[in-house]
Each structure stands twice: as C-alpha cells, then as structure tokens.
Design a protein around this motif. Structure first.
Motif, PDB file in Angstrom:
ATOM      1  N   THR A  69       6.135  44.196-125.991  1.00  0.00           N
ATOM      2  CA  THR A  69       6.804  45.154-125.799  1.00  0.00           C
ATOM      3  C   THR A  69       8.601  45.215-126.256  1.00  0.00           C
ATOM      4  N   PRO A  70       8.906  45.283-126.478  1.00  0.00           N
ATOM      5  CA  PRO A  70      10.792  44.869-127.128  1.00  0.00           C
ATOM      6  C   PRO A  70      11.843  44.702-126.625  1.00  0.00           C
ATOM      7  N   ALA A  71      10.907  44.876-125.227  1.00  0.00           N
ATOM      8  CA  ALA A  71      12.231  45.210-123.979  1.00  0.00           C
ATOM      9  C   ALA A  71      12.153  43.509-123.179  1.00  0.00           C
ATOM     10  N   ASP A  72      13.677  43.435-123.131  1.00  0.00           N
ATOM     11  CA  ASP A  72      13.164  42.403-122.106  1.00  0.00           C
ATOM     12  C   ASP A  72      13.859  42.377-121.094  1.00  0.00           C
ATOM     13  N   ILE A  73      14.805  43.682-120.635  1.00  0.00           N
ATOM     14  CA  ILE A  73      14.527  44.114-119.619  1.00  0.00           C
ATOM     15  C   ILE A  73      14.901  45.281-119.179  1.00  0.00           C
ATOM     16  N   LEU A  74      14.779  45.810-117.644  1.00  0.00           N
ATOM     17  CA  LEU A  74      14.286  47.023-117.468  1.00  0.00           C
ATOM     18  C   LEU A  74      15.352  47.148-116.482  1.00  0.00           C
ATOM     19  N   LEU A  75      16.221  48.429-116.747  1.00  0.00           N
ATOM     20  CA  LEU A  75      17.890  48.544-115.281  1.00  0.00           C
ATOM     21  C   LEU A  75      17.042  49.738-114.852  1.00  0.00           C
ATOM     22  N   THR A  76      17.652  50.423-113.501  1.00  0.00           N
ATOM     23  CA  THR A  76      17.277  51.162-113.010  1.00  0.00           C
ATOM     24  C   THR A  76      18.406  52.026-112.295  1.00  0.00           C
ATOM     25  N   VAL A  77      18.045  53.355-111.848  1.00  0.00           N
ATOM     26  CA  VAL A  77      19.282  53.132-109.950  1.00  0.00           C
ATOM     27  C   VAL A  77      19.077  53.541-109.243  1.00  0.00           C
TER      28      VAL A  77
END
Ligand code: FE
Length: 335
Positions: A69-77
């Motif tokens: 995965t290239p992502a470091d952070i998952l941000l949700t609401v």
C-alpha cells in the motif's frame, strides 16, 4: 570518490524519492482537510499526498494492497470505520506522548491504533414555531407518541445514524434500543431520504417539526454564501439532547497510521500537528467542528450554541455495536 558518491546520491535521491512525504487515504472531502495539510507542509517541509474517496472502499483497498500500500494514514469521518479498520488489523499502535496526552481517552483507541481529531455532535434541530424547547428531552424521548409524524432523519444506511443507535445500544442494551427504534420509525414524517441538510430544509418547509442532524451542517448553512440557505437555517434552532442524563452523542473525524506505512515518522508528525491549537482552531472555524483538545477558541457560530454536556462513551463501542445497530434498524423498518 566524493564526487561519485554525491552523483550517486543525486541519482537515487531524485527530488521525489528523498523528499519527506506522507500519503493519506481520506474519507474526508478535500476542501475540508487540504488547507490544513498545506499549512503542515509549509511549517515542516513534509509533502502531503491526499487521495479522497469512501472509507469502506479504502479499507478494502488497503487490505488488497497489503504490504504494497502506498498509504500511510487512513482518515475517516466516523469512529465506527476506524474500529472496522483496526479489527481488520490495518493499523499499527502509535507511541506518541502528544497524541495520548492531549486527546481524551474516550476519543482514541485503547491500543493507540486510531485517534479522534475533531468532534461532531448529532443534535436535534427544531422549528420554534411548532415546538417549544421545553418539550424536547433527547433521543429516547423521540419515540414518545407526542412526536407522531413530526420527525425527519436520513436513512439507516448512514453511518452517523448507525453510530447514534450503537451508542444507545451501549447505554440501554439491544432490546430496549429496538423497542425505542420501532416506535421512533412510526414517528417519522416521511420515509428517510436525503442528507442532513435536506432534513433541516424539510423542517423549514414544514414537512416535519424536528430533525436529527450533525451540528456542522446547520452551521454550514448559517455561514453559507447563499442567502436562501442562511434564511432557512435562521428559522430553526439547535437543541442539545439528553443534557440531564448521558449528554449529547458525539462522534469524531479521526485517523490511524497503517501497519505497512512507509513514512511512519512523517505520519506521526502530521497527526500530532492536527491536534495543535492552530489546527484545532481551523477545524472549528472552517468545518464547524468542536476541538478534541482544551483551550481552543471555537468559532462564533459554535459559541452561540452555548455550553453542553457531551456523552463520554468510549467511541470504540460505536464500532463494536455497529452491526447490531444495522440489523436492529433493518428489523424495525428504518429505511
Ligand atoms: Fe458529514
């Protein structure tokens, strides 16, 4: 030798390879997060790459991408989706004195897998020409016969409603919450449709007398550059539910750092930046959300709504009871 080494570094370390950066999968819309990320870049030199989309799509994508995965952070609401990501073992535990000291314990994961970054409340908005504030108590009372055909709320597929119901399950148990929900749906003015702003507009249009919505939608209308939205929002009032019992239901926008993050240090720096006074004030001024830390000046619209008591239920319970809430709402016919 030195010359060769420098050219080698320059070769490997092209501008993009070596520049400090952090990559975010964000369920929060770009306009509601990008400006504060830009400020972070200006202050730290760390570039932020933002991809926006739906939280559940990102969760699936992170699972499929695995180590790549290239992502470091998952941000949700919403906290429930952060719990979902934790349950799928997508996050890692983060040891940050700043995050665990400034964010209250009920707004973050017990194992430090995710952290609440801003607060939003699910409040009652009412038409003061039709309802006296003395007649409203809170969520449970909305099942009372006196509200027959008078309530607007969006569908049960919406995570904010699922989390509200999950919080009531945590307080009252499944059976009592189901009894409540089955009466609540008989008090609906119409089959649930539209988003939270549509519920507010329906109150103004006389379709219903009150609605359950997130506070920042009303604030956004009050601060809108469209005159008709401001005029509509000014016709309703906000009520803080259940102030004599457990307090108003609050949820968070929040984030966790992924297990396979390639830029962990930068990701921690970013989350720590998002709980600084500067960033928390921005959330309040621009997104009309409440800060998760103390001593932050809130925007004038939020100030007008006054002090409130907040439900301090541990937000991981919103995730734990999510599927019970979804099934329960389905059983009682909450469309
Ligand atoms: Fe929202």
């Amino acid at each position: 030798m030195k010359k060769i080494l420098i050219s080698l570094i320059l070769l490997i370390c092209g501008q993009f390879v070596c520049a400090a950066e952090v990559n975010i999968y964000s369920a929060r819309k770009e306009a509601l997060i990008k400006p504060i990320l830009d400020r972070f870049t200006t202050e730290t030199g760390i570039k932020v790459n933002l991809i926006t989309g739906k939280a559940d799509t990102f969760i699936k994508r992170i699972e499929v991408e695995g180590k790549n995965t290239p992502a470091d952070i998952l941000l949700t609401v919403d906290a429930a989706r952060l719990v979902r990501a934790k349950d799928k073992e997508l996050f890692q535990s983060i040891d940050s004195k700043i995050l665990s000291s400034v964010i209250p314990a009920h707004l973050r994961d017990i194992d430090n897998h995710w952290f609440g970054l801003s607060l939003r409340s699910r409040v009652i908005v009412y038409n003061p020409d039709k309802v006296s504030s003395n007649d409203i108590i809170g969520y449970i009372d909305l099942a009372n016969d006196k509200w027959k055909g008078r309530i607007c709320v969006r569908s049960s597929s919406n995570i904010y409603n699922q989390s509200l119901v999950a919080s009531l399950i945590a307080h009252h148990g499944i059976m009592e919450t189901e009894r409540w929900a089955s009466k609540l749906v008989t008090n609906f003015a119409r089959t649930p449709k539209g988003g939270d702003r549509d519920q507010i507009k329906a109150v103004v249009a006389g379709v219903c007398d009150l609605a359950i919505v997130n506070n920042y939608y009303l604030a956004g209308m009050l601060d809108s550059n469209k005159d008709e939205e401001v005029a509509a929002a000014e016709k309703v009032k906000l009520f803080w539910p259940d102030q004599d019992t457990y307090g108003a239901h609050f949820n968070v926008s929040g984030a966790g750092i992924l297990k396979y993050a390639k830029n962990k240090d930068e990701a921690i720096k970013l989350l720590e930046y998002l709980v600084t006074i500067e960033a928390q004030q921005w959330y309040s001024d621009v997104n009309y959300e409440y800060p998760v830390i103390l001593d932050v000046k809130i925007s004038s619209i939020l100030k007008k709504w006054g002090a409130f008591s907040m439900d301090t239920l541990a937000l991981n319970l919103l995730g734990r009871y999510n599927s019970d809430a979804v099934k329960l709402m389905d059983r009682v016919g909450w469309k």
